[in-house]
Design a protein around this motif. Sequence first.
Motif, PDB file in Angstrom:
ATOM      1  N   ARG A 319      27.677  38.204  36.378  1.00 22.05           N
ATOM      2  CA  ARG A 319      27.245  37.942  35.002  1.00 22.05           C
ATOM      3  C   ARG A 319      27.753  39.016  34.039  1.00 22.05           C
ATOM      4  NH1 ARG A 319      23.112  34.928  32.852  1.00 22.05           N
ATOM      5  NH2 ARG A 319      22.376  34.423  34.953  1.00 22.05           N
ATOM      6  N   ALA A 320      27.783  40.262  34.488  1.00 23.00           N
ATOM      7  CA  ALA A 320      28.233  41.357  33.611  1.00 23.00           C
ATOM      8  C   ALA A 320      29.703  41.243  33.263  1.00 23.00           C
ATOM      9  CB  ALA A 320      27.950  42.703  34.283  1.00 23.00           C
ATOM     10  N   ASP A 321      30.487  40.547  34.095  1.00 20.91           N
ATOM     11  CA  ASP A 321      31.924  40.437  33.856  1.00 20.91           C
ATOM     12  C   ASP A 321      32.306  39.212  33.029  1.00 20.91           C
ATOM     13  OD1 ASP A 321      32.725  42.750  35.285  1.00 20.91           O
ATOM     14  OD2 ASP A 321      32.386  41.679  37.164  1.00 20.91           O
ATOM     15  N   LEU A 322      31.401  38.245  32.907  1.00 23.01           N
ATOM     16  CA  LEU A 322      31.741  36.991  32.230  1.00 23.01           C
ATOM     17  C   LEU A 322      32.231  37.174  30.795  1.00 23.01           C
ATOM     18  CD1 LEU A 322      28.978  34.517  33.506  1.00 23.01           C
ATOM     19  CD2 LEU A 322      31.429  34.479  34.007  1.00 23.01           C
ATOM     20  N   PRO A 323      31.617  38.063  29.979  1.00 24.98           N
ATOM     21  CA  PRO A 323      32.101  38.176  28.591  1.00 24.98           C
ATOM     22  C   PRO A 323      33.517  38.718  28.465  1.00 24.98           C
ATOM     23  CG  PRO A 323      29.891  39.097  28.820  1.00 24.98           C
ATOM     24  CD  PRO A 323      30.413  38.881  30.197  1.00 24.98           C
ATOM     25  N   PHE A 324      34.076  39.268  29.549  1.00 24.20           N
ATOM     26  CA  PHE A 324      35.349  39.966  29.438  1.00 24.20           C
ATOM     27  C   PHE A 324      36.492  39.313  30.205  1.00 24.20           C
ATOM     28  CE2 PHE A 324      31.804  43.083  29.741  1.00 24.20           C
ATOM     29  CZ  PHE A 324      31.725  43.397  28.393  1.00 24.20           C
ATOM     30  N   VAL A 325      36.237  38.159  30.822  1.00 28.85           N
ATOM     31  CA  VAL A 325      37.259  37.593  31.711  1.00 28.85           C
ATOM     32  C   VAL A 325      38.510  37.155  30.951  1.00 28.85           C
ATOM     33  CG1 VAL A 325      35.609  36.854  33.460  1.00 28.85           C
ATOM     34  CG2 VAL A 325      36.170  35.307  31.578  1.00 28.85           C
ATOM     35  N   GLU A 327      39.844  38.828  28.467  1.00 29.06           N
ATOM     36  CA  GLU A 327      40.515  39.982  27.876  1.00 29.06           C
ATOM     37  C   GLU A 327      41.754  40.334  28.694  1.00 29.06           C
ATOM     38  OE1 GLU A 327      37.712  43.098  27.554  1.00 29.06           O
ATOM     39  OE2 GLU A 327      36.527  42.094  25.987  1.00 29.06           O
ATOM     40  N   ARG A 328      42.713  40.932  28.042  1.00 27.72           N
ATOM     41  CA  ARG A 328      43.993  41.219  28.681  1.00 27.72           C
ATOM     42  C   ARG A 328      43.850  42.312  29.733  1.00 27.72           C
ATOM     43  NH1 ARG A 328      47.445  41.066  23.003  1.00 27.72           N
ATOM     44  NH2 ARG A 328      46.572  39.065  22.356  1.00 27.72           N
ATOM     45  N   PHE A 329      44.446  42.060  30.885  1.00 23.79           N
ATOM     46  CA  PHE A 329      44.468  42.984  32.014  1.00 23.79           C
ATOM     47  C   PHE A 329      43.080  43.237  32.598  1.00 23.79           C
ATOM     48  CE2 PHE A 329      48.351  44.259  29.715  1.00 23.79           C
ATOM     49  CZ  PHE A 329      49.272  44.067  30.725  1.00 23.79           C
ATOM     50  N   TYR A 330      42.098  42.412  32.223  1.00 31.03           N
ATOM     51  CA  TYR A 330      40.765  42.633  32.781  1.00 31.03           C
ATOM     52  C   TYR A 330      40.691  42.013  34.169  1.00 31.03           C
ATOM     53  CZ  TYR A 330      35.736  42.992  33.256  1.00 31.03           C
ATOM     54  OH  TYR A 330      34.476  43.301  33.701  1.00 31.03           O
ATOM     55  N   ARG A 331      40.153  42.785  35.121  1.00 30.88           N
ATOM     56  CA  ARG A 331      39.945  42.288  36.479  1.00 30.88           C
ATOM     57  C   ARG A 331      38.496  42.534  36.855  1.00 30.88           C
ATOM     58  NH1 ARG A 331      45.262  44.565  37.191  1.00 30.88           N
ATOM     59  NH2 ARG A 331      46.766  42.952  37.798  1.00 30.88           N
ATOM     60  N   ALA A 332      37.802  41.462  37.223  1.00 31.61           N
ATOM     61  CA  ALA A 332      36.404  41.615  37.608  1.00 31.61           C
ATOM     62  C   ALA A 332      36.284  42.486  38.855  1.00 31.61           C
ATOM     63  CB  ALA A 332      35.767  40.248  37.854  1.00 31.61           C
ATOM     64  N   ASP A 333      37.222  42.332  39.772  1.00 32.81           N
ATOM     65  CA  ASP A 333      37.234  43.162  40.973  1.00 32.81           C
ATOM     66  C   ASP A 333      38.141  44.360  40.720  1.00 32.81           C
ATOM     67  OD1 ASP A 333      37.201  44.290  43.421  1.00 32.81           O
ATOM     68  OD2 ASP A 333      38.020  42.567  44.520  1.00 32.81           O
ATOM     69  N   LEU A 348      44.400  34.602  32.093  1.00 33.72           N
ATOM     70  CA  LEU A 348      43.295  34.018  31.340  1.00 33.72           C
ATOM     71  C   LEU A 348      43.400  34.329  29.849  1.00 33.72           C
ATOM     72  CD1 LEU A 348      40.277  34.575  33.747  1.00 33.72           C
ATOM     73  CD2 LEU A 348      41.529  32.465  33.285  1.00 33.72           C
ATOM     74  N   ALA A 349      43.938  35.489  29.507  1.00 29.85           N
ATOM     75  CA  ALA A 349      44.153  35.797  28.088  1.00 29.85           C
ATOM     76  C   ALA A 349      45.158  34.823  27.486  1.00 29.85           C
ATOM     77  CB  ALA A 349      44.630  37.236  27.929  1.00 29.85           C
ATOM     78  N   ILE A 350      46.226  34.506  28.240  1.00 32.50           N
ATOM     79  CA  ILE A 350      47.211  33.538  27.759  1.00 32.50           C
ATOM     80  C   ILE A 350      46.593  32.146  27.685  1.00 32.50           C
ATOM     81  CG2 ILE A 350      49.361  32.375  28.379  1.00 32.50           C
ATOM     82  CD1 ILE A 350      50.369  35.004  29.486  1.00 32.50           C
ATOM     83  N   ALA A 351      45.784  31.784  28.690  1.00 29.43           N
ATOM     84  CA  ALA A 351      45.125  30.473  28.658  1.00 29.43           C
ATOM     85  C   ALA A 351      44.265  30.333  27.406  1.00 29.43           C
ATOM     86  CB  ALA A 351      44.274  30.290  29.917  1.00 29.43           C
ATOM     87  N   LYS A 352      43.506  31.357  27.077  1.00 33.21           N
ATOM     88  CA  LYS A 352      42.667  31.319  25.874  1.00 33.21           C
ATOM     89  C   LYS A 352      43.519  31.193  24.619  1.00 33.21           C
ATOM     90  CE  LYS A 352      38.914  33.912  23.659  1.00 33.21           C
ATOM     91  NZ  LYS A 352      39.502  34.167  22.343  1.00 33.21           N
ATOM     92  N   ALA A 353      44.609  31.957  24.550  1.00 35.56           N
ATOM     93  CA  ALA A 353      45.474  31.905  23.369  1.00 35.56           C
ATOM     94  C   ALA A 353      46.112  30.523  23.214  1.00 35.56           C
ATOM     95  CB  ALA A 353      46.548  32.980  23.465  1.00 35.56           C
TER      96      ALA A 353
END
Length: 405
Positions: A319-325, A327-333, A348-353
Amino acid sequence: MIARTPPLDFYSHRSVRVDAVGRVVLGSPSYPVGQAAPRDLVDAGVPVQANGQTIGVLLVNAPGVRSDPPGPPPPDVAFLDRVTWAAAISSGIAALIALVLGILLARTLTRPLRELTAATQAMARGTLHQRLTVRSRDEIGELATSFNQMSTDLARASQLRKQMTADLAHDLRTPLSILRGYTEGLQDGRLQGAPHLYTIMHGEVEHLQRLVEDLRVLSLADAGELPLNQRAVDPTALLERTGLAYVVQAEQQGIALRVEAPESLPSVAVDTDRMTQVLNNLVSNALRYTTEGEIVLGAAADDTHVRLTVRDTGSGIARADLPFVFERFYRADKSRQRSESDTSGLGLAIAKALVEAHDGAISVESTLDHGTTFTIALPIAHHRAEERGSERRADEPASVDAQAA
């Protein structure tokens, strides 16, 4: 003769009044009423005139006249004196209180502005994270709240920029170091050319190409200059195209990959290649984090939008990682290395864009150890055309006026 009253008795102790012929009309014990006053005193007195004629003389400091009254002033004179002093003292106290209250009010009103000025100056010096105390709910309070939000956003954007720069440097350094090591080994003869060696080097070059291309796409999307060849497309066809691309890999991993979509869905106006890129990214992520179970590509529609979903039964996202997935270069793990996924961290940043470039929105829901669902909302083709037509009609009067001018 003047009628005697207490005020006249009070003032008669200080002066004498005589008429035009020098007879005392308001006297004192030394100058009784009716007695003729000495001529030299009358000549030295102060004339009292009416309508241009002298009707009497006021004798001040005449011999025998006391300068101080023999007793207290009359009650009405004493009352007037007390009222005068009370009014003067009250006016002074009121003026002092008004001055103090004015200073306090001015400081209260200007304090938030002084704090805002100090905070903006600190931000100009590079300290981006500034917080103001919100003391009211008026316009100044709203300004402080907006400033706090802006400061938080700027500080986070700065942190993300620094993190992105560090991640980008790392992602570039790794393949470059590998390529440098192999090429130096080939150059000095420590390594002999072999197919598997060339395959590794080619893979690193491809990774660099993907990273550069991803950054190019993001920069174009940020600038609003990403070219899109949009046309009406069947959403089910998009999902089936993506499913066919990954069905073999899913079978090899022992994962069921299927498409669940109604037959009659309204069309969406998209660039097929770009939207396929988005779906491919989501499905590849699902395959990467799903070890058993299934991946389902779904679609549904309402009055204005078609919603495409990619649902898996994988490891999920905290849950703590969901708001940032997104973002560029963000890795939950954080412990996962690039070599394990062979991705740039920009997917995912490209998918959002890309989705937002189609006037759509992308969201994610996830439960740790139970799976993740990505949802893409795209406007229906005819609905979007109507919106654009309304925007053009709204712009036409302004254009006509401009031409007329």
